[in-house]
Scaffold this active site. Structure first.
Site, mmCIF file in Angstrom:
data_model
loop_
_atom_site.group_PDB
_atom_site.id
_atom_site.type_symbol
_atom_site.label_atom_id
_atom_site.label_comp_id
_atom_site.label_asym_id
_atom_site.label_seq_id
_atom_site.Cartn_x
_atom_site.Cartn_y
_atom_site.Cartn_z
ATOM 1 C CG HIS A 189 7.969 -5.468 1.598
ATOM 2 N ND1 HIS A 189 9.248 -5.433 2.093
ATOM 3 C CD2 HIS A 189 7.313 -4.421 2.177
ATOM 4 C CE1 HIS A 189 9.371 -4.428 2.947
ATOM 5 N NE2 HIS A 189 8.206 -3.794 3.011
ATOM 6 C CG ASP A 217 6.103 -11.243 3.281
ATOM 7 O OD1 ASP A 217 5.673 -11.131 4.444
ATOM 8 O OD2 ASP A 217 6.541 -10.279 2.622
ATOM 9 C CD GLN A 247 0.868 -5.402 4.385
ATOM 10 O OE1 GLN A 247 -0.292 -5.117 4.656
ATOM 11 N NE2 GLN A 247 1.867 -4.582 4.669
ATOM 12 C CE LYS A 305 4.269 -4.747 7.583
ATOM 13 N NZ LYS A 305 4.177 -3.292 7.351
ATOM 14 C CB CYS A 314 9.256 -1.693 0.845
ATOM 15 S SG CYS A 314 9.947 -0.611 2.107
#
Length: 406
Positions: free
Chosen positions: A121, A198, A201, A224, A363
């Site tokens: 991303h 990261d 997700q 999220k 993104c």
């Protein structure tokens, strides 16, 4: 899992108040919120509203207890060894920028290398471009195999004595692949590099224990994972955070301020300047309670099975191309396009039938360029979706071709 009982917790399914029935397949962008989270935020603003840390009065004490109690809750959920290792930010993007500017800018120099993957991303890509530009370090990419899965051999071959940071997604927001965080972290540590994950997700779908993974930093966004927008978390190992400069300066992150100098507060407060989003923090804590009540393993299995079910329903539609590594460990995302229909048209036609998906580059422009497409349409599933909704999605996706006269 009692899906209908779960769905009763989500106000967006009240079609009368929303204005129409919506099959929401855009959780990869932001999740819907259960009433338990909304009520936790509502309770704070009604009965606990005050600045934490700054007052000697009752409401300030209550707000402080709630805010710091939520920090303990989140630290426990992610397996942090110390509560001071949990820093509240606005989102994963701000947390990644904090690492880039407070750690990388002060620790990298010309000749050093930052390794990321082509899956990233922009939030885990552009900050490293800035670091490379200002320090003279080199930004290096690991790429994919022909089946769209991460090429671990390529990644490992690019870790060397010059590698200082390996920063990578825990789960792709485009291909849905779930990355082997522990393996990559170990490879980074073998050469003395730090590992940045990261998890925006990843953590909404799988149990993520930072101590077990041994990552040096991990970031995620609350919105999220059922929590409000505007709240994020940076986890960092205590010894790293203690040696980093503050990212933002101002109120509540100081110890003493004089006319020409300042001393900073201890962790975690030196990274939490100004009035914090206490309501968001409490919403995130409530979201974790909700997730744990259902069971994160149950959530993952249900979402995985539902996504695979949807994949099987659409994979043979004429002219469709799905960027999905079928044989890899995957999450709850399907990104696809038709060779003869623009992704925005696909999304618009589906929306006219009450099916909410996302179209664009998500993104992840370098990834789309690598995949040789300008954009994709993305359906992202959650445990509040059903097989019936997946079937309607597949039916209406097939109908897109008829609407376009194909």
């Amino acid at each position: 899992m009692d899906i209908e009982k779960i769905r009763a917790d989500f106000p967006y399914l009240d079609s009368q108040k929303v204005g129409k029935e919506v099959i929401y397949l855009d959780t990869g962008a932001t999740s819907q919120k259960p009433k338990q989270v909304i009520e936790a935020v509502d309770k704070y603003y009604k009965y606990q509203n005050a600045n934490p840390h700054r007052g000697a009065h009752y409401l300030s004490y209550v707000a402080t207890e709630a805010y710091e109690g939520a920090r303990d809750r989140i630290a426990s959920y992610i397996g942090a060894k110390n509560r001071e290792e949990v820093i509240f930010t606005r989102n994963a993007t701000e947390a990644l920028n904090l690492i880039a500017y407070s750690y990388a800018m002060n620790n990298l120099s010309a000749g050093d290398e930052i390794l990321i993957t082509i899956l990233e991303h922009h939030a885990n890509l552009v900050p490293w471009q800035m670091v490379a530009k200002h320090t003279g370090a080199k930004l290096v990419y690991a790429y994919l195999k022909d089946d769209y899965s991460l090429d671990y051999d390529d990644l490992k071959s690019k870790i060397n004595e010059n590698t200082k940071i390996v920063s990578f997604t825990g789960a792709s927001n485009v291909t849905s692949e779930i990355i082997d965080v522990k393996k990559i972290t170990n490879w980074a540590h073998e050469v003395g590099a730090i590992a940045v994950v990261d998890a925006a997700q990843l953590i909404p779908h799988l149990k993520t224990d930072v101590t077990d993974l041994d990552c040096d930093f991990m970031v995620f966004s609350g919105h999220k994972m059922l929590a409000p927008m505007g709240i994020g978390v940076l986890y960092g190992k205590k010894e790293l955070l203690e040696n980093m400069d503050p990212f933002l300066t101002g109120g509540d992150m100081i110890e003493y301020v004089y006319e020409q100098e300042v001393t900073f507060a201890e962790l975690p407060y030196k990274f939490e300047a100004g009035t914090q989003d206490v309501g968001g923090v409490l919403g995130l804590s409530a979201a974790i309670d909700y997730i744990e009540e259902i069971g994160i393993d149950n959530i993952y299995q249900y979402e995985h099975d539902l996504t695979r079910y949807a994949y099987d329903l659409i994979k043979d539609i004429p002219n469709i191309k799905i960027f999905y590594p079928e044989n890899a460990k995957t999450g709850a995302v399907l990104s696809f396009t038709f060779e003869d229909i623009h992704p925005h048209d696909i999304a618009s036609i589906l929306d006219s039938k009450g099916v909410a998906v996302r179209s664009g580059h998500h993104c992840a422009m370098p990834l789309h360029k690598y995949l040789e497409v300008s954009a994709t349409t993305r359906a992202s599933f959650a445990f509040y979706n059903t097989k019936k909704e997946a079937e309607i999605f597949a039916k209406e996706l097939l109908n897109v071709r008829k609407v376009m006269g194909l």
